[in-house]
Design a protein around this motif. Structure first.
Motif, PDB file in Angstrom:
ATOM      1  N   UNK A 154       2.831   2.110   0.978  1.00 48.82           N
ATOM      2  CA  UNK A 154       1.530   1.683   0.447  1.00 48.82           C
ATOM      3  C   UNK A 154       0.443   2.096   1.432  1.00 48.82           C
ATOM      4  N   UNK A 155      -0.781   2.002   0.966  1.00 42.96           N
ATOM      5  CA  UNK A 155      -1.909   2.437   1.779  1.00 42.96           C
ATOM      6  C   UNK A 155      -3.059   1.462   1.580  1.00 42.96           C
ATOM      7  N   UNK A 156      -3.873   1.281   2.591  1.00 40.64           N
ATOM      8  CA  UNK A 156      -5.061   0.449   2.476  1.00 40.64           C
ATOM      9  C   UNK A 156      -4.732  -1.030   2.368  1.00 40.64           C
ATOM     10  N   UNK A 157      -5.520  -1.726   1.542  1.00 41.34           N
ATOM     11  CA  UNK A 157      -5.341  -3.165   1.396  1.00 41.34           C
ATOM     12  C   UNK A 157      -3.975  -3.522   0.822  1.00 41.34           C
ATOM     13  N   UNK A 158      -3.456  -2.662  -0.047  1.00 38.18           N
ATOM     14  CA  UNK A 158      -2.119  -2.916  -0.600  1.00 38.18           C
ATOM     15  C   UNK A 158      -1.078  -2.965   0.506  1.00 38.18           C
TER      16      UNK A 158
ATOM     17  N   UNK B 149      -1.588  -3.710   3.710  1.00 41.16           N
ATOM     18  CA  UNK B 149      -1.803  -4.908   4.525  1.00 41.16           C
ATOM     19  C   UNK B 149      -1.256  -6.140   3.821  1.00 41.16           C
ATOM     20  N   UNK B 150      -1.534  -6.267   2.545  1.00 37.14           N
ATOM     21  CA  UNK B 150      -1.045  -7.409   1.775  1.00 37.14           C
ATOM     22  C   UNK B 150       0.471  -7.418   1.724  1.00 37.14           C
ATOM     23  N   UNK B 151       1.064  -6.274   1.427  1.00 39.09           N
ATOM     24  CA  UNK B 151       2.526  -6.196   1.347  1.00 39.09           C
ATOM     25  C   UNK B 151       3.170  -6.548   2.678  1.00 39.09           C
ATOM     26  N   UNK B 152       2.628  -6.025   3.770  1.00 40.41           N
ATOM     27  CA  UNK B 152       3.208  -6.300   5.089  1.00 40.41           C
ATOM     28  C   UNK B 152       3.061  -7.778   5.446  1.00 40.41           C
ATOM     29  N   UNK B 153       1.887  -8.343   5.166  1.00 41.26           N
ATOM     30  CA  UNK B 153       1.663  -9.759   5.468  1.00 41.26           C
ATOM     31  C   UNK B 153       2.554 -10.680   4.644  1.00 41.26           C
ATOM     32  N   UNK B 154       2.979 -10.228   3.477  1.00 43.61           N
ATOM     33  CA  UNK B 154       3.843 -11.040   2.615  1.00 43.61           C
ATOM     34  C   UNK B 154       5.327 -10.892   2.936  1.00 43.61           C
ATOM     35  N   UNK B 155       5.670  -9.976   3.821  1.00 41.50           N
ATOM     36  CA  UNK B 155       7.078  -9.771   4.185  1.00 41.50           C
ATOM     37  C   UNK B 155       7.540 -10.872   5.134  1.00 41.50           C
ATOM     38  N   UNK B 156       8.778 -11.246   4.977  1.00 39.55           N
ATOM     39  CA  UNK B 156       9.404 -12.197   5.898  1.00 39.55           C
ATOM     40  C   UNK B 156       9.799 -11.454   7.176  1.00 39.55           C
ATOM     41  N   UNK B 157      10.030 -12.171   8.245  1.00 44.34           N
ATOM     42  CA  UNK B 157      10.304 -11.608   9.558  1.00 44.34           C
ATOM     43  C   UNK B 157      11.266 -10.437   9.581  1.00 44.34           C
ATOM     44  N   UNK B 158      12.480 -10.621   9.060  1.00 40.86           N
ATOM     45  CA  UNK B 158      13.480  -9.555   9.101  1.00 40.86           C
ATOM     46  C   UNK B 158      13.083  -8.351   8.275  1.00 40.86           C
ATOM     47  N   UNK B 159      12.462  -8.609   7.138  1.00 36.98           N
ATOM     48  CA  UNK B 159      12.036  -7.505   6.273  1.00 36.98           C
ATOM     49  C   UNK B 159      10.910  -6.711   6.936  1.00 36.98           C
TER      50      UNK B 159
ATOM     51  N   UNK C 136      10.426  -6.256  10.025  1.00 36.43           N
ATOM     52  CA  UNK C 136      10.959  -5.468  11.138  1.00 36.43           C
ATOM     53  C   UNK C 136      11.527  -4.126  10.689  1.00 36.43           C
ATOM     54  N   UNK C 137      11.859  -3.985   9.416  1.00 42.47           N
ATOM     55  CA  UNK C 137      12.407  -2.738   8.883  1.00 42.47           C
ATOM     56  C   UNK C 137      11.318  -1.717   8.565  1.00 42.47           C
ATOM     57  N   UNK C 138      10.076  -2.152   8.566  1.00 37.12           N
ATOM     58  CA  UNK C 138       8.964  -1.293   8.165  1.00 37.12           C
ATOM     59  C   UNK C 138       8.011  -1.064   9.331  1.00 37.12           C
ATOM     60  N   UNK C 139       7.071  -0.163   9.097  1.00 34.50           N
ATOM     61  CA  UNK C 139       6.003   0.111  10.048  1.00 34.50           C
ATOM     62  C   UNK C 139       4.692  -0.217   9.352  1.00 34.50           C
ATOM     63  N   UNK C 140       3.792  -0.874  10.063  1.00 38.60           N
ATOM     64  CA  UNK C 140       2.459  -1.141   9.517  1.00 38.60           C
ATOM     65  C   UNK C 140       1.447  -0.691  10.560  1.00 38.60           C
ATOM     66  N   UNK C 141       0.642   0.298  10.189  1.00 43.65           N
ATOM     67  CA  UNK C 141      -0.354   0.852  11.094  1.00 43.65           C
ATOM     68  C   UNK C 141      -1.746   0.495  10.607  1.00 43.65           C
TER      69      UNK C 141
ATOM     70  N   UNK D 122     -25.722   4.307   4.891  1.00 46.89           N
ATOM     71  CA  UNK D 122     -24.329   4.682   5.131  1.00 46.89           C
ATOM     72  C   UNK D 122     -23.487   3.444   5.349  1.00 46.89           C
ATOM     73  N   UNK D 123     -23.980   2.488   6.119  1.00 45.45           N
ATOM     74  CA  UNK D 123     -23.218   1.261   6.364  1.00 45.45           C
ATOM     75  C   UNK D 123     -23.000   0.520   5.052  1.00 45.45           C
ATOM     76  N   UNK D 124     -24.001   0.510   4.186  1.00 48.78           N
ATOM     77  CA  UNK D 124     -23.859  -0.141   2.891  1.00 48.78           C
ATOM     78  C   UNK D 124     -22.740   0.524   2.099  1.00 48.78           C
ATOM     79  N   UNK D 125     -22.693   1.849   2.106  1.00 49.78           N
ATOM     80  CA  UNK D 125     -21.654   2.552   1.342  1.00 49.78           C
ATOM     81  C   UNK D 125     -20.276   2.361   1.965  1.00 49.78           C
ATOM     82  N   UNK D 126     -20.185   2.329   3.269  1.00 53.95           N
ATOM     83  CA  UNK D 126     -18.900   2.099   3.933  1.00 53.95           C
ATOM     84  C   UNK D 126     -18.325   0.766   3.476  1.00 53.95           C
ATOM     85  N   UNK D 127     -19.178  -0.244   3.396  1.00 56.32           N
ATOM     86  CA  UNK D 127     -18.707  -1.578   3.037  1.00 56.32           C
ATOM     87  C   UNK D 127     -18.251  -1.668   1.594  1.00 56.32           C
ATOM     88  N   UNK D 128     -18.653  -0.728   0.762  1.00 53.17           N
ATOM     89  CA  UNK D 128     -18.234  -0.750  -0.640  1.00 53.17           C
ATOM     90  C   UNK D 128     -16.788  -0.308  -0.811  1.00 53.17           C
ATOM     91  N   UNK D 129     -16.242   0.463   0.127  1.00 53.32           N
ATOM     92  CA  UNK D 129     -14.920   1.027  -0.034  1.00 53.32           C
ATOM     93  C   UNK D 129     -13.863   0.195   0.624  1.00 53.32           C
TER      94      UNK D 129
END
Length: 181
Positions: free
Chosen positions: A2-6, A8-18, A20-25, A174-181
């Motif tokens: 996954x990429x972006x917010x998806x 982050x959400x997926x990684x945050x919803x994973x349990x400890x052992x799960x 550890x099997x993935x990478x989140x950058x 530009x800052x306004x547009x950055x915040x939209x994405x």
């Protein structure tokens, strides 16, 4: 996966052992400033290390695949990466080594080939921001001398001053547009 917010959400919803099997950058773009050789490794949120080249390659691959899924050929066919010139925005401080690093990542990701590297362009972030701001319609942006309320005037009311009057306005837009994405 996954990429972006998806991601982050997926990684945050994973349990400890799960998890550890993935990478989140996070904040991958900032890592380009620290690359000094091809063997650099980047630390994931769960402290695991991966080749920086692999991380950049997979980010570019994801963006390429997502763009190709999103863009539809009006004649019903499918586009390929070679149908496009890819434009990457980069910081002003990008060194020749880091530029070569990104080019190699783009080749590995399938954006370009060794023979079509000329279809990969680098544009300074500041230039991209300026181009974007000048292209946008001024409606809806708050300028230095106007509040949000002045933008919501009834039809026929005086238009706010939306002329370009310097770098500060561009940065604010530009800052306004950055915040939209």
């Amino acid at each position: 996966m996954k990429f972006g917010y998806e991601a982050k959400t997926a990684f945050n919803n994973m349990r400890g052992g799960e998890a550890e099997k993935h990478y989140f950058f996070e904040d991958i773009k900032r890592w380009i400033r620290f690359i000094d050789d091809w063997s650099e490794r980047i630390r994931a949120a769960n402290r695991k290390l991966m080749s920086t080249q692999k991380v950049f390659t997979e980010v570019l691959r994801f963006l390429k695949d997502d763009a190709l899924k999103t863009i539809k050929d009006p004649e019903g066919g499918e586009f390929t990466a070679s149908d496009f010139t890819w434009v990457l925005t980069v910081p002003k401080s990008l060194t020749d080594f880091r530029k070569q690093f990104i080019i190699e990542s783009a080749v590995q990701a399938g954006l370009v080939t060794d023979a079509t590297k000329d279809k990969l362009m680098f544009v300074l972030e500041s230039e991209a921001a300026l181009t974007w701001c000048l292209k946008l319609q001024p409606d809806g942006f708050i300028t230095q001398n106007h509040s949000r309320d002045s933008q919501d005037q009834p039809a026929g009311a005086a238009e706010p001053d939306t002329s370009w009057n310097g770098t500060e306005w561009i940065c604010n837009v530009w800052q306004t547009n950055i915040n939209r994405f």
